[in-house]
Structures are given as C-alpha cells and as structure tokens.
Design an enzyme around this catalytic site. Structure first.
Site, PDB file in Angstrom:
ATOM      1  CG  HIS A 209      20.119  90.060 -52.986  1.00 18.70           C
ATOM      2  ND1 HIS A 209      21.431  90.718 -53.307  1.00 18.70           N
ATOM      3  CD2 HIS A 209      20.028  89.126 -54.018  1.00 18.70           C
ATOM      4  CE1 HIS A 209      21.708  90.294 -54.432  1.00 18.70           C
ATOM      5  NE2 HIS A 209      20.893  89.222 -54.881  1.00 18.70           N
ATOM      6  CG  ASP A 308      18.733  87.720 -59.831  1.00 18.02           C
ATOM      7  OD1 ASP A 308      19.911  87.915 -59.435  1.00 18.02           O
ATOM      8  OD2 ASP A 308      17.879  87.303 -59.029  1.00 18.02           O
TER       9      ASP A 308
HETATM   10 ZN   LIG Z   1      20.466  88.573 -56.911  1.00 23.22          ZN
END
Ligand SMILES: [Zn+2]
Length: 424
Positions: A209, A308
């Site tokens: 990330h 996600d």
């Molecule tokens: Zn993520």
C-alpha cells in the site's frame, strides 16, 4: 475431448474460434476444430475470456460491514480505526465463513484469482491462519495469493516485523507494507528499504500500500522503485493505490514514470475505493484521487485495477464483480477511447495475472482450462453491460452458470431483431 466451446469471440477480437479442453488444460484452439467433446458449449459468438483476476483485496475484512459499528465519516482513517476495534473480536470460524462466502460470489462472477492482503498486526495471527486454511480449501475453484500486510505500520507497530516474518514462514506468499502510515516520511522510506531487502533475501514478491493519500509530497513510490531496481526485483514488485501521484507536480511525475518503468514496478489502482476515500480534505474543486492510469500505461508500466474492499470498514458496497471495477476505472480515468476501454478490461484480466505471476494463465494451448463465457460480443461491451457470466470454467469443469437477461416487447408489425452488439 472433455469439453469443447464452439464459436467464441476472443478478447483480441478473433471470431469463430473453437476451444478444445482435455485433462484441465486447453488442448487446441482454432476455427472449426475437428474434435468432439464429451460436453459442448455453443458460445454463439459470445466473448470467451481468461478469468478475472483481482490484484488487490482484503479477504480478512470482507463482509464484516457494520461490525462492531459502521464507518460514520466514511474516511480511510476511521476505517483503519474501526478495523482496530474489530480485530480483537475476530474468531477464526467467522473469518473462514466470511471468506468462503466471498469466494462463492467470486466464482459466480468468473473471478478465479485473488491477491489478498492479510493483516499481520494481530499477534495471534488468526487471520493468517484462517486465510491459509481458506486458500487450501478453495484451490480447486480459485487461486488465492496472500500478502503479509502490516496494517498498523511495520515500524510503528512494535511487533509487526516479527509477525510479518512469522506469517511468511507459515506460507504467506508476498511481502506487504504501508509506508505512508508510518510516523514520518523517513520512517516510511526506511520501512520500504527493510521490506524490500527482506523480500529479496527470501526470493518473494512485494506489494505495498503506497502513497494512499492526497499529499503531493508523499513519494514512497520513488523509494519503492529505487529499491526494486537496486535489489534486482524487476517484475516482482507492485505499488498499490499510488493516489498521491494524482496530486503530484507534473514535472516531478515526468521524472518518476520512467523510474517506475525501469524498475519493472507495476501499479495497482483501486478505482471504487480511491474515488470514495480520496479528496476528503478538499472542498471544491474536489480531486478524484486515483493514480495516473493512462500516463502510467503510456510509459509502459503494467497497471491493474483491484477491488480492494467489499462490505468492510472502508466500503459498504461491492460484490466481487471485476467488470464493475473496470467500469469505475474507465470513468474515473476518462479512458473512453476504444483502445483505452479495452485496456480497462485487460486491467482486470491479463495484467493482474502477470503481476501475480500466475502459471498457465491465458487462452493458449497448454494453459489451464480456466475461462469465462460472457454475454457480450467484445471486451468493451462486457464492461458496458457488466455482462452476465453464462459459463465459468475452472480446470475444464463448469463451476457456475447464469442465463443472460432477455426480454423482447411483442408489438404487432415490429421488424426482426437488430444486432446492436459492439464488436472490436
Ligand atoms: Zn488495500
């Protein structure tokens, strides 16, 4: 042959193609194959594609929406705080049950490979154990790839690095990170170095990330590309989100893009989440926040779109439909040209398959017989319609079927049906 699919249109636009399958692999592919199948599917000119691949997901959090409460502000930081409240209450049974339920949805939508981050900041590593168990259980239907993800920061959270190492030793596949969540920019850069060196030493892939903010000066992607290049990790590193790039100075980006390309680092944008979580500190005009997808593609960088989140502390919607993800990515990035729309389809199929390093993926003789028959005539039409998955095939076996939606108004004197299908 075990299974023959007749009259398919392929993602590259080839039409009238038959696909012969034996022993879980594609045996032959071409026009008018002179073979017989124990089972045959008439695709009738429909698009047949290798399965959808999600390059970025959180299966340990999915379907936990509302536990222990809903995200009131709808922000990334309240989502992280909420996940922190939920973590001590997690049980392995509930994690497994939710993950399996999500896998049911995924298979029904032709999503047969998922890279999921799994939080390693809970010292019990409950989620790691649960998802390693799920990975084994679902293997006949879909490939799960796990990323050891230090959600609370590998330096910021005291035991995170030890936990991450334990998770890797237990069988987790990929090294994760979250440099923008460390306390300082310097700590963020240090975390990238530490994690890339660990991955290089273990021969593992990296997916961080990275720069998930609207801060134009958040530059961990530069550090990630630098270390990927330095350590020879080309083709094995991905930067997820990269939303700060949306807000960076154009001159700086012109220097950054070739660096990312040279380092062989891939980019993973998460359009549904980026468009809802970014720009939250703006009044108007409000930034979109998604990374620079067309510019990265033009620079020769692999770009995938990830889902996600589905019904978790960060996002209350979603259903495992990668065509919905591609549809949102196309709109947010304004990728409306023919080639650009096709690239959005590739961003949820072939490109993430390459990023994950999936073996035997594709529609070529010798590849795994994993494919989806879509109720659409082309990749662009598939996105437009979020087309029904008429058949989902895994290793030569039909694992899901759905009828196409169809209605025709029966009016007197109405001429025969016109074909409005979009072809490439
Ligand atoms: Zn993520």
């Amino acid at each position: 042959m075990d299974l023959v699919i007749r009259n398919a249109t392929l993602p590259d636009g080839r039409q009238g193609i038959d696909i012969a399958i034996e022993d879980g692999r594609i045996a032959a592919l071409g026009a008018n194959l002179a073979v017989r199948g124990a089972q045959e599917i008439d695709a009738g000119g429909d698009l047949v594609t290798p399965p959808f691949v999600d390059a970025h997901f959180h299966m340990d959090a999915t379907l936990s929406y509302g536990l222990p409460r809903v995200n009131q502000s709808g922000t990334l930081l309240e989502g992280i705080a909420l996940w922190g409240e939920l973590k001590p209450q997690l049980t392995q049974e509930a994690l497994v049950e939710r993950a399996l339920h999500y896998c049911d949805w995924a298979v029904a939508r032709g999503l047969l490979a998922v890279r999921t981050h799994v939080d390693v900041c809970d010292d019990r590593l409950l989620a790691v154990e649960a998802l390693l168990h799920v990975k084994k259980q679902v293997a006949p239907w879909l490939d799960l790839q796990l990323v050891a993800f230090p959600q609370d920061g590998v330096l910021r959270s005291p035991k995170a690095f030890d936990n991450l190492k334990r998770a890797i030793a237990m069988g987790v596949d990929v090294v994760g990170g979250i440099p923008h969540f460390e306390r300082t920019m310097a700590d963020g850069a240090e975390s990238v170095r530490l994690l890339c060196e660990f991955a290089a030493e273990k021969g593992l892939r990296v997916d961080m990330h990275c720069d998930e903010s609207d801060d134009p000066l958040s530059r961990h992607i530069e550090t990630l590309a630098y270390h990927a290049h330095r350590l020879g990790l080309h083709g094995r590193v991905a930067g997820s989100h990269l939303t700060s790039m949306h807000s960076m100075d154009n001159y700086y980006v012109s220097k950054l893009l070739p660096l990312i390309r040279e380092a062989g680092v891939a980019a993973i944008a998460n359009p549904l989440i980026n468009i809802t979580l970014q720009g939250r500190h703006d009044s108007y005009p409000k930034r979109r926040g998604m990374t620079r997808v067309p510019e990265l593609l033009a620079a020769g960088v692999d770009v995938a779109f990830g889902h996600d989140c589905v019904m978790d502390p960060w996002y209350s919607l979603g259903s495992g439909d990668m065509l919905e993800v591609a549809h949102m990515g196309l709109h947010v990035a304004q990728m409306t040209g023919q080639e650009a729309m096709h690239a959005c389809f590739m961003a949820v199929t072939q490109t993430p398959a390459r990023i994950l390093g999936l073996e035997g993926y594709g529609l070529e003789p010798g590849c795994h017989a994993d494919l989806v028959v879509l109720d659409a005539g082309s990749t662009i039409e598939a996105i437009r319609l979020r087309a029904a998955r008429r058949y989902v095939v895994r290793r030569g076996r039909i694992v899901s079927q759905a009828p196409p939606a169809h209605a025709r108004l029966d009016l007197p004197g109405r001429p025969a049906q016109v074909d409005f299908r979009l072809r490439r």
